[in-house]
Write an enzyme that holds these catalytic residues in place. Sequence first.
Site, PDB file in Angstrom:
ATOM      1  N   GLY A  47       0.822  -1.212   0.000  1.00  0.00           N
ATOM      2  CA  GLY A  47       0.000   0.000   0.000  1.00  0.00           C
ATOM      3  C   GLY A  47       0.852   1.257   0.000  1.00  0.00           C
ATOM      4  N   TYR A  48       1.453   1.555  -1.157  1.00  0.00           N
ATOM      5  CA  TYR A  48       2.269   2.766  -1.269  1.00  0.00           C
ATOM      6  C   TYR A  48       1.534   3.850  -2.067  1.00  0.00           C
ATOM      7  CZ  TYR A  48       6.290  -0.352  -0.193  1.00  0.00           C
ATOM      8  OH  TYR A  48       7.157  -1.247   0.365  1.00  0.00           O
ATOM      9  N   SER A  49       1.181   3.520  -3.329  1.00  0.00           N
ATOM     10  CA  SER A  49       0.720   4.560  -4.276  1.00  0.00           C
ATOM     11  C   SER A  49      -0.590   5.211  -3.856  1.00  0.00           C
ATOM     12  CB  SER A  49       0.527   3.953  -5.668  1.00  0.00           C
ATOM     13  OG  SER A  49       1.685   3.302  -6.070  1.00  0.00           O
TER      14      SER A  49
ATOM     15  N   GLU B   5      11.574  -5.353  -4.732  1.00  0.00           N
ATOM     16  CA  GLU B   5      10.431  -5.522  -5.634  1.00  0.00           C
ATOM     17  C   GLU B   5      10.895  -5.534  -7.089  1.00  0.00           C
ATOM     18  OE1 GLU B   5       7.350  -2.610  -5.091  1.00  0.00           O
ATOM     19  OE2 GLU B   5       6.098  -3.461  -6.671  1.00  0.00           O
TER      20      GLU B   5
ATOM     21  N   THR C 154       8.226   3.209 -12.720  1.00  0.00           N
ATOM     22  CA  THR C 154       8.158   3.215 -14.194  1.00  0.00           C
ATOM     23  C   THR C 154       9.557   3.135 -14.812  1.00  0.00           C
ATOM     24  OG1 THR C 154       8.310   5.616 -14.347  1.00  0.00           O
ATOM     25  CG2 THR C 154       6.085   4.687 -14.144  1.00  0.00           C
TER      26      THR C 154
ATOM     27  N   GLU D 124      10.918   5.167 -16.787  1.00  0.00           N
ATOM     28  CA  GLU D 124      11.613   6.466 -16.724  1.00  0.00           C
ATOM     29  C   GLU D 124      12.323   6.611 -15.368  1.00  0.00           C
ATOM     30  OE1 GLU D 124       8.442   6.114 -17.669  1.00  0.00           O
ATOM     31  OE2 GLU D 124       8.566   6.631 -19.794  1.00  0.00           O
TER      32      GLU D 124
HETATM   33  C1  LIG Z   1      -0.998  -2.883 -12.646  1.00  0.00           C
HETATM   34  C2  LIG Z   1      -0.379  -2.038 -11.580  1.00  0.00           C
HETATM   35  C3  LIG Z   1      -0.161  -2.590 -10.336  1.00  0.00           C
HETATM   36  C4  LIG Z   1       0.373  -1.808  -9.318  1.00  0.00           C
HETATM   37  N1  LIG Z   1       0.484  -2.370  -8.067  1.00  0.00           N
HETATM   38  C5  LIG Z   1       0.834  -1.575  -7.028  1.00  0.00           C
HETATM   39  C6  LIG Z   1       0.781  -2.078  -5.679  1.00  0.00           C
HETATM   40  O1  LIG Z   1       0.472  -3.236  -5.443  1.00  0.00           O
HETATM   41  N2  LIG Z   1       1.041  -1.225  -4.678  1.00  0.00           N
HETATM   42  C7  LIG Z   1       1.381   0.075  -4.884  1.00  0.00           C
HETATM   43  O2  LIG Z   1       1.591   0.794  -3.917  1.00  0.00           O
HETATM   44  N3  LIG Z   1       1.440   0.586  -6.150  1.00  0.00           N
HETATM   45  C8  LIG Z   1       1.188  -0.213  -7.212  1.00  0.00           C
HETATM   46  N4  LIG Z   1       1.210   0.303  -8.499  1.00  0.00           N
HETATM   47  C9  LIG Z   1       1.496   1.712  -8.694  1.00  0.00           C
HETATM   48  C10 LIG Z   1       2.770   2.001  -9.466  1.00  0.00           C
HETATM   49  O3  LIG Z   1       3.888   1.775  -8.662  1.00  0.00           O
HETATM   50  C11 LIG Z   1       2.664   3.435  -9.986  1.00  0.00           C
HETATM   51  O4  LIG Z   1       1.645   3.458 -10.970  1.00  0.00           O
HETATM   52  C12 LIG Z   1       3.958   3.934 -10.587  1.00  0.00           C
HETATM   53  O5  LIG Z   1       4.935   4.073  -9.590  1.00  0.00           O
HETATM   54  C13 LIG Z   1       3.773   5.261 -11.345  1.00  0.00           C
HETATM   55  O6  LIG Z   1       3.107   6.205 -10.561  1.00  0.00           O
HETATM   56  P1  LIG Z   1       1.856   7.051 -11.139  1.00  0.00           P
HETATM   57  O7  LIG Z   1       0.905   6.040 -11.729  1.00  0.00           O
HETATM   58  O8  LIG Z   1       1.366   7.926 -10.054  1.00  0.00           O
HETATM   59  O9  LIG Z   1       2.435   7.883 -12.320  1.00  0.00           O
HETATM   60  P2  LIG Z   1       3.230   9.268 -12.195  1.00  0.00           P
HETATM   61  O10 LIG Z   1       4.232   9.191 -11.105  1.00  0.00           O
HETATM   62  O11 LIG Z   1       2.233  10.368 -12.147  1.00  0.00           O
HETATM   63  O12 LIG Z   1       4.005   9.297 -13.579  1.00  0.00           O
HETATM   64  C14 LIG Z   1       3.381   9.625 -14.816  1.00  0.00           C
HETATM   65  C15 LIG Z   1       4.448   9.580 -15.908  1.00  0.00           C
HETATM   66  O13 LIG Z   1       5.467  10.542 -15.643  1.00  0.00           O
HETATM   67  C16 LIG Z   1       6.747   9.914 -15.585  1.00  0.00           C
HETATM   68  N5  LIG Z   1       7.572  10.513 -14.537  1.00  0.00           N
HETATM   69  C17 LIG Z   1       7.190  10.813 -13.266  1.00  0.00           C
HETATM   70  N6  LIG Z   1       8.226  11.340 -12.567  1.00  0.00           N
HETATM   71  C18 LIG Z   1       9.288  11.378 -13.430  1.00  0.00           C
HETATM   72  C19 LIG Z   1      10.642  11.795 -13.312  1.00  0.00           C
HETATM   73  N7  LIG Z   1      11.120  12.282 -12.167  1.00  0.00           N
HETATM   74  N8  LIG Z   1      11.452  11.680 -14.391  1.00  0.00           N
HETATM   75  C20 LIG Z   1      10.982  11.163 -15.572  1.00  0.00           C
HETATM   76  N9  LIG Z   1       9.705  10.754 -15.751  1.00  0.00           N
HETATM   77  C21 LIG Z   1       8.873  10.851 -14.690  1.00  0.00           C
HETATM   78  C22 LIG Z   1       6.452   8.469 -15.235  1.00  0.00           C
HETATM   79  O14 LIG Z   1       7.498   7.609 -15.651  1.00  0.00           O
HETATM   80  C23 LIG Z   1       5.163   8.232 -15.991  1.00  0.00           C
HETATM   81  O15 LIG Z   1       5.424   7.910 -17.334  1.00  0.00           O
HETATM   82  C24 LIG Z   1       0.728  -0.461  -9.560  1.00  0.00           C
HETATM   83  C25 LIG Z   1       0.542   0.073 -10.847  1.00  0.00           C
HETATM   84  C26 LIG Z   1       0.007  -0.697 -11.835  1.00  0.00           C
HETATM   85  C27 LIG Z   1      -0.212  -0.070 -13.191  1.00  0.00           C
END
Ligand SMILES: Cc1cc2nc3c(=O)[nH]c(=O)nc-3n(C[C@H](O)[C@H](O)[C@H](O)COP(=O)(O)OP(=O)(O)OC[C@H]3O[C@@H](n4cnc5c(N)ncnc54)[C@H](O)[C@@H]3O)c2cc1C
Length: 388
Positions: free
Chosen positions: A127-129, A243, A370, A372
């Site tokens: 439970g991070y995001s 992870e 991601t 990136e």
């Molecule tokens: C199927 C799935 C399962 C998941 N499971 C879990 C889970 O079990 N628990 C949990 O806590 N989370 C989970 N996540 C969340 C996941 O870790 C986040 O979606 C991910 O870290 C990206 O965060 P965001 O979606 O808020 O995108 P954002 O952080 O808003 O990013 C949007 C875009 O901007 C880019 N970006 C952002 N910051 C930068 C930077 N500094 N430099 C360059 N590019 C950048 C990103 O790469 C991305 O392309 C899951 C996600 C998915 C899709």
Amino acid sequence: MEIELNSRESAILEEVRRFLKSEVTPELLAESHHLEYIYGGEEGRKFVRKFAANGWLTPCWPEEYGGLNSSEMLMYAIRNEMAYARVPIHFAGAHMAGPSILRYGNDDLKKNYLLRLASGEIEFALGYSEPAAGSDLMGLEMRAADKGDHLIVNGQKTFNTHAHVADYHWLAVRTNLEGPKHKGISILIVDLKSPGITIRPMITMAGTRTNEVFYDDVVVPRANLVGEINSGFKYIMAALDFERMFPFGHYKKFYEDLVAYLKTVTRNGMPLTKDPLVRQKLAQLEIELEIIHHLYFQLAHMLDNGKIPNYQASMEKNFLTDFEQRLANTALEILGARGQLREGANGAILDGLPEWLYRWTVIETIYGGTAEIQRNIMAQRGLGLPRA
Ligand SMILES: Cc1cc2nc3c(=O)[nH]c(=O)nc-3n(C[C@H](O)[C@H](O)[C@H](O)COP(=O)(O)OP(=O)(O)OC[C@H]3O[C@@H](n4cnc5c(N)ncnc54)[C@H](O)[C@@H]3O)c2cc1C
């Protein structure tokens, strides 16, 4: 990087292979696929308890906590065998929360959770995001108010994948509103059946499920605080490295199944695998599989030598997730229109796996950080480049 195991460990790995060959049923495979190789479904739980009874889920943990006192190398090799057999491989408890409890938890937390995790009895969800905190976890806002012997939690998480099948939440919360953001975060272990928790599905483009989780005045005993209050960001960063160490066996298996299938398809009187263009594409994928093998086992080697792979974990995750997309794209290029048929459709190839993989591999480049973000880590911590 070869798999370096002593004779006891090699014998264990052989036993694991035999077990997987005899115990993996079609029902388990179907459930595992539909739950995206996470653990928590009925078949998965049955299988994992039997598997874990041998200490195979957490072989590198100390024996008193249900491990075998073995090397990380054996742990990595077993995880990869599990991936190859297409059984659940993502264990938020055994592979991410558990190692953090081992390192930072007090004796009570260790006693309460480690043996149950190692035996496959319980599972965690990460439970991070949050809606406004994904890549930048420092911005998380879910609030836990400190009431002495308990905390009261309010707020929303998003993309919490195991939450609907797991038993406990490994929850990052804000416990201090003052000072630098990263010094106000704590980790709590929360029973997902606690009053005030609502879990809602979010369906991904691959048709798999992740969740939104809402907390409304949820009471969490202080005994469930991991390590020091307000030090949670440090623990999250360490757990994230773990992870990102993705096994690759399931993609190796897909590649092998694809090649075996292409051998049965003839064009101009000869098997497709004799077509020079197809051969070139397949050879390229095989080379990349070999690279992933080295990147993956290098992580285990580093851990066994007392080093924490950080940008190396990002390298492995990034190369693997890019490779998966090349694998899926190449499979569809070679298979043509029929490759796009979904599981269950008349004439679907390899039970629709190429089509599913094409959608699924997009997701892999997002969770766990991601592509990136992985590139930023490699640039800054690996190459020593300045922040952009
Ligand atoms: C199927 C799935 C399962 C998941 N499971 C879990 C889970 O079990 N628990 C949990 O806590 N989370 C989970 N996540 C969340 C996941 O870790 C986040 O979606 C991910 O870290 C990206 O965060 P965001 O979606 O808020 O995108 P954002 O952080 O808003 O990013 C949007 C875009 O901007 C880019 N970006 C952002 N910051 C930068 C930077 N500094 N430099 C360059 N590019 C950048 C990103 O790469 C991305 O392309 C899951 C996600 C998915 C899709």
